[in-house]
Write a protein that holds these residues in place. Structure first.
Motif, mmCIF file in Angstrom:
data_model
loop_
_atom_site.group_PDB
_atom_site.id
_atom_site.type_symbol
_atom_site.label_atom_id
_atom_site.label_comp_id
_atom_site.label_asym_id
_atom_site.label_seq_id
_atom_site.Cartn_x
_atom_site.Cartn_y
_atom_site.Cartn_z
ATOM 1 N N GLY A 93 0.872 -1.254 0.143
ATOM 2 C CA GLY A 93 -0.176 -0.171 -0.160
ATOM 3 C C GLY A 93 0.763 1.430 -0.062
ATOM 4 N N GLU A 94 1.880 1.329 0.831
ATOM 5 C CA GLU A 94 2.829 2.323 0.746
ATOM 6 C C GLU A 94 3.651 2.636 -0.711
ATOM 7 O OE1 GLU A 94 5.243 1.327 4.215
ATOM 8 O OE2 GLU A 94 3.946 2.153 5.402
ATOM 9 N N SER A 95 4.003 1.392 -1.323
ATOM 10 C CA SER A 95 4.421 1.596 -2.452
ATOM 11 C C SER A 95 3.775 2.026 -3.608
ATOM 12 C CB SER A 95 5.034 0.071 -2.996
ATOM 13 O OG SER A 95 5.592 0.039 -3.974
ATOM 14 N N VAL A 96 2.381 1.560 -3.623
ATOM 15 C CA VAL A 96 1.395 2.009 -4.625
ATOM 16 C C VAL A 96 1.139 3.768 -4.334
ATOM 17 C CG1 VAL A 96 -1.041 1.699 -5.424
ATOM 18 C CG2 VAL A 96 0.437 -0.248 -4.785
ATOM 19 N N LEU A 97 1.163 3.917 -3.119
ATOM 20 C CA LEU A 97 0.837 5.317 -2.939
ATOM 21 C C LEU A 97 1.974 6.277 -3.574
ATOM 22 C CD1 LEU A 97 -1.300 7.396 -1.679
ATOM 23 C CD2 LEU A 97 0.181 7.295 0.655
ATOM 24 N N GLU A 98 3.163 5.825 -3.020
ATOM 25 C CA GLU A 98 4.191 6.391 -3.675
ATOM 26 C C GLU A 98 4.262 6.453 -5.350
ATOM 27 O OE1 GLU A 98 9.164 6.647 -3.461
ATOM 28 O OE2 GLU A 98 8.202 4.871 -2.649
ATOM 29 N N THR A 99 3.938 5.423 -5.749
ATOM 30 C CA THR A 99 3.736 5.476 -7.294
ATOM 31 C C THR A 99 2.967 6.336 -7.702
ATOM 32 O OG1 THR A 99 4.485 2.966 -7.317
ATOM 33 C CG2 THR A 99 3.357 4.002 -9.196
ATOM 34 N N PHE A 100 1.963 6.620 -6.959
ATOM 35 C CA PHE A 100 0.583 7.607 -7.387
ATOM 36 C C PHE A 100 1.367 8.997 -7.394
ATOM 37 C CE2 PHE A 100 -2.454 10.440 -6.031
ATOM 38 C CZ PHE A 100 -3.573 10.587 -7.146
ATOM 39 N N PHE A 101 1.802 9.310 -6.420
ATOM 40 C CA PHE A 101 2.218 10.673 -6.233
ATOM 41 C C PHE A 101 3.682 10.778 -7.204
ATOM 42 C CE2 PHE A 101 -0.266 10.847 -2.488
ATOM 43 C CZ PHE A 101 -0.851 11.947 -2.881
ATOM 44 N N THR A 102 4.315 9.759 -7.418
ATOM 45 C CA THR A 102 5.563 10.124 -8.599
ATOM 46 C C THR A 102 4.947 10.139 -9.710
ATOM 47 O OG1 THR A 102 6.819 8.308 -7.284
ATOM 48 C CG2 THR A 102 7.379 8.616 -9.664
ATOM 49 N N LEU A 103 3.792 9.593 -10.304
ATOM 50 C CA LEU A 103 3.183 9.803 -11.811
ATOM 51 C C LEU A 103 2.500 11.321 -11.627
ATOM 52 C CD1 LEU A 103 1.930 6.238 -12.406
ATOM 53 C CD2 LEU A 103 4.109 7.413 -13.410
ATOM 54 N N LEU A 104 1.537 11.345 -10.485
ATOM 55 C CA LEU A 104 1.124 12.687 -10.466
ATOM 56 C C LEU A 104 2.119 14.141 -10.566
ATOM 57 C CD1 LEU A 104 -1.427 14.142 -10.009
ATOM 58 C CD2 LEU A 104 -0.868 14.395 -7.333
ATOM 59 N N LYS A 105 3.151 13.904 -10.048
ATOM 60 C CA LYS A 105 4.140 15.101 -10.104
ATOM 61 C C LYS A 105 4.607 15.401 -11.526
ATOM 62 C CE LYS A 105 8.475 12.907 -8.622
ATOM 63 N NZ LYS A 105 9.499 12.964 -7.487
ATOM 64 N N GLN A 106 4.469 14.024 -12.240
ATOM 65 C CA GLN A 106 5.157 14.401 -13.502
ATOM 66 C C GLN A 106 4.132 14.754 -14.623
ATOM 67 O OE1 GLN A 106 6.673 10.371 -14.425
ATOM 68 N NE2 GLN A 106 8.267 10.259 -12.731
ATOM 69 N N ARG A 107 2.797 14.947 -14.312
ATOM 70 C CA ARG A 107 1.833 15.448 -15.095
ATOM 71 C C ARG A 107 1.869 16.928 -15.259
ATOM 72 N NH1 ARG A 107 -2.498 11.532 -15.763
ATOM 73 N NH2 ARG A 107 -3.969 13.553 -16.517
ATOM 74 N N GLU A 108 1.500 17.335 -16.432
ATOM 75 C CA GLU A 108 1.521 18.653 -16.696
ATOM 76 C C GLU A 108 0.495 19.511 -15.843
ATOM 77 O OE1 GLU A 108 0.686 21.497 -20.682
ATOM 78 O OE2 GLU A 108 2.195 19.544 -20.917
ATOM 79 N N GLU A 109 -0.738 18.993 -15.797
ATOM 80 C CA GLU A 109 -1.681 19.418 -14.948
ATOM 81 C C GLU A 109 -1.818 18.824 -13.807
ATOM 82 O OE1 GLU A 109 -6.477 18.912 -15.416
ATOM 83 O OE2 GLU A 109 -5.719 19.924 -17.042
#
Length: 112
Positions: free
Chosen positions: A21-37
Motif C-alpha cells: 500500500g505504501e509503494s502504490v501510494l508512492e507510485t501514485f504521487f510519483t506519476l502525479l508530479k510528472q503530469r502537466e496538469e
C-alpha cells in the motif's frame, strides 16, 4: 486535474499489505508530479498526515508538488492527535474549515 483537490486519508493506498500500500501510494504521487496538469491542492487527514513526514517516501513527492505550486495541507486536528507537527517536512497545517472551502470549489478525489 487542476480542478481537483486530493484528499489523502491514509499513509497507504488500499487495504492489503502495508508495504504494498505504501509503494502504490508512492507510485501514485510519483506519476502525479510528472503530469502537466496538477491538482489545486492536496489535503492530508487522519493517517494521511504521516505522508508529510520523513517516515514516508511520499513526503519527497509531496514536497516537490508543493514546490510546483500545489497547496499541500495537513489537518491540524490529525497532526495534533498523532503528535507529528515537529516531523512534518512538507505541507502546512490547516483546518477542516479550509478543506470545506476547497471542497466547495473543487472536485474531491479521495485516496485511502
Amino acid at each position: 486535474m487542476n480542478n481537483k483537490v486530493i484528499l489523502v486519508s491514509s499513509d497507504q493506498l488500499g487495504r492489503g499489505d502495508k508495504e504494498l500500500g505504501e509503494s502504490v501510494l508512492e507510485t501514485f504521487f510519483t506519476l502525479l508530479k510528472q503530469r502537466e496538469e496538477l491538482p489545486a491542492a492536496i489535503f492530508c487527514m487522519n493517517r494521511g498526515v504521516f505522508t508529510l513526514t520523513e517516515a514516508s517516501f511520499v513526503s519527497v513527492h509531496l514536497k516537490e508538488l508543493e514546490e510546483k505550486g500545489v497547496e499541500v495541507l495537513a489537518c491540524k486536528t490529525c497532526v495534533d492527535y498523532y503528535e507529528v507537527e515537529e516531523k512534518l517536512i512538507a505541507g502546512k497545517i490547516s483546518g477542516m474549515p479550509y478543506f470545506l472551502d476547497l471542497a466547495s470549489k473543487y472536485e474531491v478525489l479521495t485516496i485511502s
